[in-house]
Design a protein around this motif. Sequence first.
Motif, PDB file in Angstrom:
ATOM      1  N   VAL A   1      -2.923  43.792  40.697  1.00  0.00           N
ATOM      2  CA  VAL A   1      -2.870  45.218  40.387  1.00  0.00           C
ATOM      3  C   VAL A   1      -2.544  45.390  38.908  1.00  0.00           C
ATOM      4  O   VAL A   1      -1.539  44.857  38.418  1.00  0.00           O
ATOM      5  CB  VAL A   1      -1.806  45.930  41.242  1.00  0.00           C
ATOM      6  N   THR A   2      -3.379  46.125  38.191  1.00  0.00           N
ATOM      7  CA  THR A   2      -3.129  46.364  36.776  1.00  0.00           C
ATOM      8  C   THR A   2      -2.378  47.663  36.574  1.00  0.00           C
ATOM      9  O   THR A   2      -2.580  48.645  37.294  1.00  0.00           O
ATOM     10  CB  THR A   2      -4.442  46.418  35.973  1.00  0.00           C
ATOM     11  N   MET A   3      -1.511  47.678  35.576  1.00  0.00           N
ATOM     12  CA  MET A   3      -0.760  48.867  35.210  1.00  0.00           C
ATOM     13  C   MET A   3      -1.598  49.705  34.248  1.00  0.00           C
ATOM     14  O   MET A   3      -2.563  49.201  33.661  1.00  0.00           O
ATOM     15  CB  MET A   3       0.555  48.449  34.545  1.00  0.00           C
ATOM     16  N   PRO A   4      -1.254  50.973  34.062  1.00  0.00           N
ATOM     17  CA  PRO A   4      -1.945  51.752  33.037  1.00  0.00           C
ATOM     18  C   PRO A   4      -1.845  51.057  31.681  1.00  0.00           C
ATOM     19  O   PRO A   4      -0.862  50.382  31.388  1.00  0.00           O
ATOM     20  CB  PRO A   4      -1.192  53.089  33.035  1.00  0.00           C
ATOM     21  N   ARG A   5      -2.877  51.209  30.882  1.00  0.00           N
ATOM     22  CA  ARG A   5      -2.919  50.522  29.585  1.00  0.00           C
ATOM     23  C   ARG A   5      -1.688  50.837  28.749  1.00  0.00           C
ATOM     24  O   ARG A   5      -1.108  51.916  28.830  1.00  0.00           O
ATOM     25  CB  ARG A   5      -4.180  50.940  28.822  1.00  0.00           C
ATOM     26  N   LYS A   6      -1.303  49.843  27.960  1.00  0.00           N
ATOM     27  CA  LYS A   6      -0.165  49.972  27.053  1.00  0.00           C
ATOM     28  C   LYS A   6       1.103  50.407  27.782  1.00  0.00           C
ATOM     29  O   LYS A   6       1.858  51.267  27.329  1.00  0.00           O
ATOM     30  CB  LYS A   6      -0.491  50.962  25.922  1.00  0.00           C
ATOM     31  N   SER A   7       1.356  49.767  28.932  1.00  0.00           N
ATOM     32  CA  SER A   7       2.558  50.096  29.701  1.00  0.00           C
ATOM     33  C   SER A   7       3.781  49.340  29.215  1.00  0.00           C
ATOM     34  O   SER A   7       4.908  49.786  29.441  1.00  0.00           O
ATOM     35  CB  SER A   7       2.336  49.784  31.190  1.00  0.00           C
ATOM     36  N   THR A   8       3.580  48.195  28.603  1.00  0.00           N
ATOM     37  CA  THR A   8       4.710  47.355  28.214  1.00  0.00           C
ATOM     38  C   THR A   8       4.498  46.768  26.831  1.00  0.00           C
ATOM     39  O   THR A   8       3.374  46.643  26.346  1.00  0.00           O
ATOM     40  CB  THR A   8       4.899  46.176  29.188  1.00  0.00           C
ATOM     41  N   SER A   9       5.589  46.391  26.208  1.00  0.00           N
ATOM     42  CA  SER A   9       5.559  45.653  24.955  1.00  0.00           C
ATOM     43  C   SER A   9       6.532  44.489  25.082  1.00  0.00           C
ATOM     44  O   SER A   9       7.747  44.673  25.014  1.00  0.00           O
ATOM     45  CB  SER A   9       5.953  46.545  23.774  1.00  0.00           C
ATOM     46  N   PHE A  10       5.987  43.296  25.326  1.00  0.00           N
ATOM     47  CA  PHE A  10       6.810  42.104  25.423  1.00  0.00           C
ATOM     48  C   PHE A  10       7.071  41.556  24.020  1.00  0.00           C
ATOM     49  O   PHE A  10       6.215  41.633  23.134  1.00  0.00           O
ATOM     50  CB  PHE A  10       6.096  41.024  26.242  1.00  0.00           C
ATOM     51  N   GLY A  11       8.225  40.959  23.833  1.00  0.00           N
ATOM     52  CA  GLY A  11       8.520  40.377  22.540  1.00  0.00           C
ATOM     53  C   GLY A  11       9.699  39.413  22.619  1.00  0.00           C
ATOM     54  O   GLY A  11      10.287  39.240  23.679  1.00  0.00           O
ATOM     55  N   PRO A  12      10.014  38.792  21.498  1.00  0.00           N
ATOM     56  CA  PRO A  12       9.377  39.038  20.211  1.00  0.00           C
ATOM     57  C   PRO A  12       7.956  38.478  20.160  1.00  0.00           C
ATOM     58  O   PRO A  12       7.674  37.420  20.727  1.00  0.00           O
ATOM     59  CB  PRO A  12      10.287  38.307  19.213  1.00  0.00           C
ATOM     60  N   LYS A  13       7.074  39.209  19.485  1.00  0.00           N
ATOM     61  CA  LYS A  13       5.689  38.780  19.361  1.00  0.00           C
ATOM     62  C   LYS A  13       5.579  37.735  18.252  1.00  0.00           C
ATOM     63  O   LYS A  13       6.345  37.764  17.285  1.00  0.00           O
ATOM     64  CB  LYS A  13       4.799  39.978  19.046  1.00  0.00           C
ATOM     65  N   PRO A  14       4.645  36.804  18.375  1.00  0.00           N
ATOM     66  CA  PRO A  14       4.493  35.808  17.309  1.00  0.00           C
ATOM     67  C   PRO A  14       4.035  36.456  16.014  1.00  0.00           C
ATOM     68  O   PRO A  14       3.226  37.393  16.027  1.00  0.00           O
ATOM     69  CB  PRO A  14       3.419  34.860  17.864  1.00  0.00           C
ATOM     70  N   ALA A  15       4.569  35.974  14.915  1.00  0.00           N
ATOM     71  CA  ALA A  15       4.105  36.450  13.609  1.00  0.00           C
ATOM     72  C   ALA A  15       2.672  35.996  13.401  1.00  0.00           C
ATOM     73  O   ALA A  15       2.309  34.858  13.710  1.00  0.00           O
ATOM     74  CB  ALA A  15       5.001  35.909  12.503  1.00  0.00           C
ATOM     75  N   THR A  16       1.850  36.879  12.887  1.00  0.00           N
ATOM     76  CA  THR A  16       0.459  36.551  12.584  1.00  0.00           C
ATOM     77  C   THR A  16       0.374  35.939  11.192  1.00  0.00           C
ATOM     78  O   THR A  16       0.963  36.454  10.246  1.00  0.00           O
ATOM     79  CB  THR A  16      -0.414  37.813  12.657  1.00  0.00           C
ATOM     80  N   GLY A  17      -0.342  34.831  11.082  1.00  0.00           N
ATOM     81  CA  GLY A  17      -0.551  34.204   9.783  1.00  0.00           C
ATOM     82  C   GLY A  17       0.060  32.828   9.639  1.00  0.00           C
ATOM     83  O   GLY A  17      -0.194  32.138   8.645  1.00  0.00           O
ATOM     84  N   LEU A  18       0.842  32.388  10.629  1.00  0.00           N
ATOM     85  CA  LEU A  18       1.454  31.065  10.511  1.00  0.00           C
ATOM     86  C   LEU A  18       0.476  29.956  10.885  1.00  0.00           C
ATOM     87  O   LEU A  18       0.523  28.868  10.312  1.00  0.00           O
ATOM     88  CB  LEU A  18       2.716  30.987  11.381  1.00  0.00           C
ATOM     89  N   VAL A  19      -0.389  30.208  11.857  1.00  0.00           N
ATOM     90  CA  VAL A  19      -1.422  29.242  12.188  1.00  0.00           C
ATOM     91  C   VAL A  19      -2.608  29.995  12.786  1.00  0.00           C
ATOM     92  O   VAL A  19      -2.442  30.839  13.675  1.00  0.00           O
ATOM     93  CB  VAL A  19      -0.907  28.137  13.150  1.00  0.00           C
ATOM     94  N   LEU A  20      -3.815  29.693  12.281  1.00  0.00           N
ATOM     95  CA  LEU A  20      -5.054  30.302  12.731  1.00  0.00           C
ATOM     96  C   LEU A  20      -5.920  29.234  13.373  1.00  0.00           C
ATOM     97  O   LEU A  20      -5.711  28.030  13.166  1.00  0.00           O
ATOM     98  CB  LEU A  20      -5.832  30.929  11.563  1.00  0.00           C
ATOM     99  N   ARG A  21      -6.922  29.648  14.124  1.00  0.00           N
ATOM    100  CA  ARG A  21      -7.878  28.709  14.712  1.00  0.00           C
ATOM    101  C   ARG A  21      -9.283  29.081  14.275  1.00  0.00           C
ATOM    102  O   ARG A  21      -9.797  30.144  14.627  1.00  0.00           O
ATOM    103  CB  ARG A  21      -7.781  28.720  16.241  1.00  0.00           C
ATOM    104  N   SER A  22      -9.903  28.204  13.495  1.00  0.00           N
ATOM    105  CA  SER A  22     -11.299  28.359  13.126  1.00  0.00           C
ATOM    106  C   SER A  22     -12.157  27.598  14.116  1.00  0.00           C
ATOM    107  O   SER A  22     -11.974  26.385  14.304  1.00  0.00           O
ATOM    108  CB  SER A  22     -11.554  27.830  11.705  1.00  0.00           C
ATOM    109  N   LEU A  23     -13.080  28.279  14.781  1.00  0.00           N
ATOM    110  CA  LEU A  23     -13.910  27.626  15.773  1.00  0.00           C
ATOM    111  C   LEU A  23     -14.855  26.614  15.152  1.00  0.00           C
ATOM    112  O   LEU A  23     -15.331  25.700  15.825  1.00  0.00           O
ATOM    113  CB  LEU A  23     -14.683  28.661  16.590  1.00  0.00           C
TER     114      LEU A  23
END
Length: 436
Positions: free
Chosen positions: A411-433
């Motif tokens: 069962v899915t909740m309405p969109r944007k129902s939760t904010s889990f954290g702490p979220k990972p910082a963006t920019g520390l490691v990327l993946r190039s396919l």
Amino acid sequence: MSTPGHGNGATGSPAGQGLRLTPFRGLRYVPERVGSLSAVTSPPYDVVVRPDGLRHLETADPHNIVRLILPQAATAADRHRQAAETLRRWQEENVLAADPEPALYVYEQRGDGILQRGLIGALRLTPREEGVVLPHEDVMPHIIEDRAALMRDTGANLEPLLFSYRGNGNGTEGAAGVIEQVIRTEPLLSTLTDDGYAHRLWAITDPHDLDTVDKDLSHQRALIADGHHRWATYLRLRAEQPAPGPWDYGLVLLVDTARYPLRVRAIHRLLHRLPVAEALAGLGGAFRVRTLDGPLPDALDALAEASAVPGGNAFVLAGDGRFHLLDRPDPDLLARTIPGDRPQAWRELDATVLHSTLLEHVWQVPDAPEHIGYIHETAAAVQQAELHGGTAVLMHPVHEDVVRELAEQGVTMPRKSTSFGPKPATGLVLRSLALD
């Protein structure tokens, strides 16, 4: 892409049918080529408060990752092409460089009373019916379209999704044991970001350690804590491919919440075209309404108290310089407006009551981006509502156990129902396919 061997036995999922987290050659900033690692990181794309937050990040360093995840140009197509060109140029200029061999990465965040550790890797994509990856929120097609075009043009996973799983709580065995050993060694990087969080990253390349992690995770399934739209984007892009390859995997951070519990916060709504006065007038007798004295923290305390009542749905409206607490909804109205074919836990969610009863029935606010915005920070939501004459609807967070219970039922909740954290910082490691 190399894939470690399967394990045997079963706990969360049958062996070999659970999570498959594979090593990849991380693309990382070269410290000598940027002002600082802190200056080139960003929150996830959907947490950046625009335009002020975006402008702050863009000026922090000319190579800030926000130029890739939220490129600025006249059209969507131009934005995505610009991000692809920027990524290519930064690699040519050695601003970003690939690690020499595939690895899983141990990632640690510490701050605000929280210690979080997890594993970053390329996760094998599985359809929902396999029950290995559990979504808990609905998604918006226009966001998937935008993220898909960006990933398609850049050929990269620019930021890890946040997934949680429940290990056995033993820090000496399996993936947890590997993590505890690795953090005793020198990290690849260490930085402190503006939010006060300290970040460290290590690489796991030892074949025995990789096999231990794989065998442990092959019994597990994961809840999508943050990144539903990007997960849906991963699945869409994989479906476009004519043959197996790097698009069969997506970049994630896996956190064992038996050892490192996540914090769950609410995501607030910004009703762009509904002034507070109209919102209050439209309620009639649908809710009890009380105007609160005092600042925002006092209003949030009142919201928490009202939400603690069993079966109590409550919201705070803001945007006119005051705070208005809505609680005690009309039971007959809820019965008429909330679908009865869902579990009781879903029917009692604040997000369900907000979307099914208030937005759709009482206020008749269309479910479209020009009418509804989603903001993680309470103060920012209030500020935006006051600046533009709209209404901020402040929410109380739902408990993680409720989220997991519903996800396990499909069962899915309405969109944007939760904010889990702490979220990972963006920019520390990327993946190039292109590197897989």
